[in-house]
Scaffold this motif. Sequence first.
Motif, PDB file in Angstrom:
ATOM      1  N   ALA A 159     -35.565 119.773 111.729  1.00  0.00           N
ATOM      2  CA  ALA A 159     -36.526 119.599 112.809  1.00  0.00           C
ATOM      3  C   ALA A 159     -36.833 120.958 113.428  1.00  0.00           C
ATOM      4  CB  ALA A 159     -35.956 118.656 113.864  1.00  0.00           C
ATOM      5  N   SER A 160     -37.941 121.072 114.147  1.00  0.00           N
ATOM      6  CA  SER A 160     -38.268 122.364 114.752  1.00  0.00           C
ATOM      7  C   SER A 160     -38.962 122.179 116.095  1.00  0.00           C
ATOM      8  CB  SER A 160     -39.144 123.212 113.816  1.00  0.00           C
ATOM      9  OG  SER A 160     -40.300 122.523 113.418  1.00  0.00           O
ATOM     10  N   ILE A 161     -38.718 123.149 116.978  1.00  0.00           N
ATOM     11  CA  ILE A 161     -39.325 123.168 118.301  1.00  0.00           C
ATOM     12  C   ILE A 161     -39.790 124.592 118.591  1.00  0.00           C
ATOM     13  CG2 ILE A 161     -37.964 121.260 119.224  1.00  0.00           C
ATOM     14  CD1 ILE A 161     -36.113 123.271 120.539  1.00  0.00           C
ATOM     15  N   GLN A 173     -43.050 120.359 119.327  1.00  0.00           N
ATOM     16  CA  GLN A 173     -41.902 119.787 118.632  1.00  0.00           C
ATOM     17  C   GLN A 173     -42.381 118.880 117.512  1.00  0.00           C
ATOM     18  OE1 GLN A 173     -39.677 117.315 121.349  1.00  0.00           O
ATOM     19  NE2 GLN A 173     -41.489 116.264 122.096  1.00  0.00           N
ATOM     20  N   THR A 174     -41.604 118.783 116.447  1.00  0.00           N
ATOM     21  CA  THR A 174     -41.899 117.821 115.398  1.00  0.00           C
ATOM     22  C   THR A 174     -41.367 116.463 115.831  1.00  0.00           C
ATOM     23  OG1 THR A 174     -39.810 118.245 114.235  1.00  0.00           O
ATOM     24  CG2 THR A 174     -41.724 119.586 113.598  1.00  0.00           C
ATOM     25  N   ILE A 225     -25.386 118.507 115.602  1.00  0.00           N
ATOM     26  CA  ILE A 225     -26.714 119.121 115.575  1.00  0.00           C
ATOM     27  C   ILE A 225     -26.546 120.626 115.735  1.00  0.00           C
ATOM     28  CG2 ILE A 225     -27.112 118.841 118.057  1.00  0.00           C
ATOM     29  CD1 ILE A 225     -30.074 118.363 117.392  1.00  0.00           C
ATOM     30  N   THR A 226     -27.268 121.369 114.906  1.00  0.00           N
ATOM     31  CA  THR A 226     -27.173 122.831 114.902  1.00  0.00           C
ATOM     32  C   THR A 226     -28.550 123.429 115.157  1.00  0.00           C
ATOM     33  OG1 THR A 226     -25.357 122.765 113.322  1.00  0.00           O
ATOM     34  CG2 THR A 226     -26.501 124.852 113.558  1.00  0.00           C
ATOM     35  N   ILE A 244     -37.512 127.418 116.914  1.00  0.00           N
ATOM     36  CA  ILE A 244     -36.096 127.106 116.710  1.00  0.00           C
ATOM     37  C   ILE A 244     -36.004 125.954 115.719  1.00  0.00           C
ATOM     38  CG2 ILE A 244     -33.987 126.269 117.818  1.00  0.00           C
ATOM     39  CD1 ILE A 244     -34.999 127.550 120.423  1.00  0.00           C
ATOM     40  N   VAL A 245     -35.195 126.137 114.691  1.00  0.00           N
ATOM     41  CA  VAL A 245     -35.015 125.113 113.667  1.00  0.00           C
ATOM     42  C   VAL A 245     -33.711 124.368 113.934  1.00  0.00           C
ATOM     43  CG1 VAL A 245     -34.729 124.662 111.205  1.00  0.00           C
ATOM     44  CG2 VAL A 245     -36.337 126.417 111.968  1.00  0.00           C
ATOM     45  N   MET A 246     -33.771 123.051 113.906  1.00  0.00           N
ATOM     46  CA  MET A 246     -32.619 122.206 114.181  1.00  0.00           C
ATOM     47  C   MET A 246     -32.267 121.396 112.935  1.00  0.00           C
ATOM     48  SD  MET A 246     -34.531 120.818 117.556  1.00  0.00           S
ATOM     49  CE  MET A 246     -33.540 119.342 117.693  1.00  0.00           C
TER      50      MET A 246
END
Length: 331
Positions: A159-161, A173-174, A225-226, A244-246
Motif C-alpha cells: 500500500a502507499s500514502i 492514499q491507495t 505493518i511496515t 511512503i510504502v506500506m
Amino acid sequence: MTPTPLDQTLDRANSDVVLVVDDVPDNLAVLHDALDESGYTVLVATSGEAALQRAQQALPDVVLLDAMMPGMDGFEVARRLKADPRTAPIPIIFMTGLTETEHLVAALESGGVDYVTKPIKPKEVLARMNVHLQGARRARQEARQAGQARNALDAFGYASITVRVSDGRLMWQTALARDLLQRYFGTSAPVTPEPVVDWLRRHLAEAQAAIEPPRLSFDQGSRRITFRLHQQTGDSEGGGDWLIVMQEVSDEAVIEAMSFSFKLTAREAEVLYWVVKGKINRDIGDILGASPATIKKHLERVFAKLGVETRTAAAAMAMNRIRQLNPQFEG
C-alpha cells in the motif's frame, strides 16, 4: 433514473472544455464564439456561485475567470476552486480590467496561473490558454502514470500514502492503505497517524540525503505493518510531500507450519509463536485472551512434544524450523 454527471457527458476525447465566467453578456458572447470556432467545448457562468457549481459538475480543462463581479468576486471563486481537491488542478486564467500590480498579484495569489487584460483579445486568450492546457495535460498524464504505479503496488500487497511534512497531512492514499491505516490506527484521511509523522520528520534529513532510513513497524497479533520511506513527490518547501510504502505481513502461515511440524494444536502453536517473539506468559495471555496459568499448561505440553525443558530451547528449535520455511521471518 440517476442523471449522468456532466463531466461524463462531455466529449473530452475530441475537445477541451473551457468554463468562461463573466457577469457581462457581451464579453461571454465574444469569447464563446471565438472558442467555439476554435473547436473548444464552451460552458458559461455569470456569477461566482454559478461558476463553482459548474466547475464541480463539469471539471473543465481550463477556467477563464472575470476578476471583478458583483457578489462573489473572481479572487474568491479561485480560492474556493483551489481548496477543492477535485477542482484544484484546473488552471485558472483571470480576465481583468485592473492593471495595478496589487490586483495582478491578488489574481496569482488566489490561484491564477495567468491573466489577460480587458478589452479581451480572443487571439491572445487562445494563445495563453493553449500554453496552460498543454501543461495541464502533462500534469494529468503524470498523475495517471503515478496512480497506475501506486495501484500496481496495491495489487502486490504494497500500500502507499503521500504525506506532507509541513503539517503532517495525508495527501493521497491507495485503497489498501486506507484499510490498513483504519485497522491499525483508527485514522482516516486527511489525518496521518502521529507515529508515522514523527518517524517521517525524524528521518527526513537522511531521506533527503538519499540514505534510506530504518523502517517503522507495528504489530497487531500475528500481523505486522511496515512503513518504508520511498521518495519525495512534491517540491522541497517545508520538507515537501513524501511517498511512503506500506506492507502488511502475516505470520499466520508460520503458526500453521509450526503446528504441522511439531504436531501441536492451533493454540499450542500460537503460544510457541509468541515465545519465539520473546513474550512472557502474562503477555501471551493478554494477547490470546487466556490466563497465565492456562498459557503455562499449554507451554508444558509444547515442551513435552518438542522434547525440551526450557523456553529458550523451545524457541531455538522453533526458530530453526521457521527459518527453513521462511528466511525473512523476524523473531
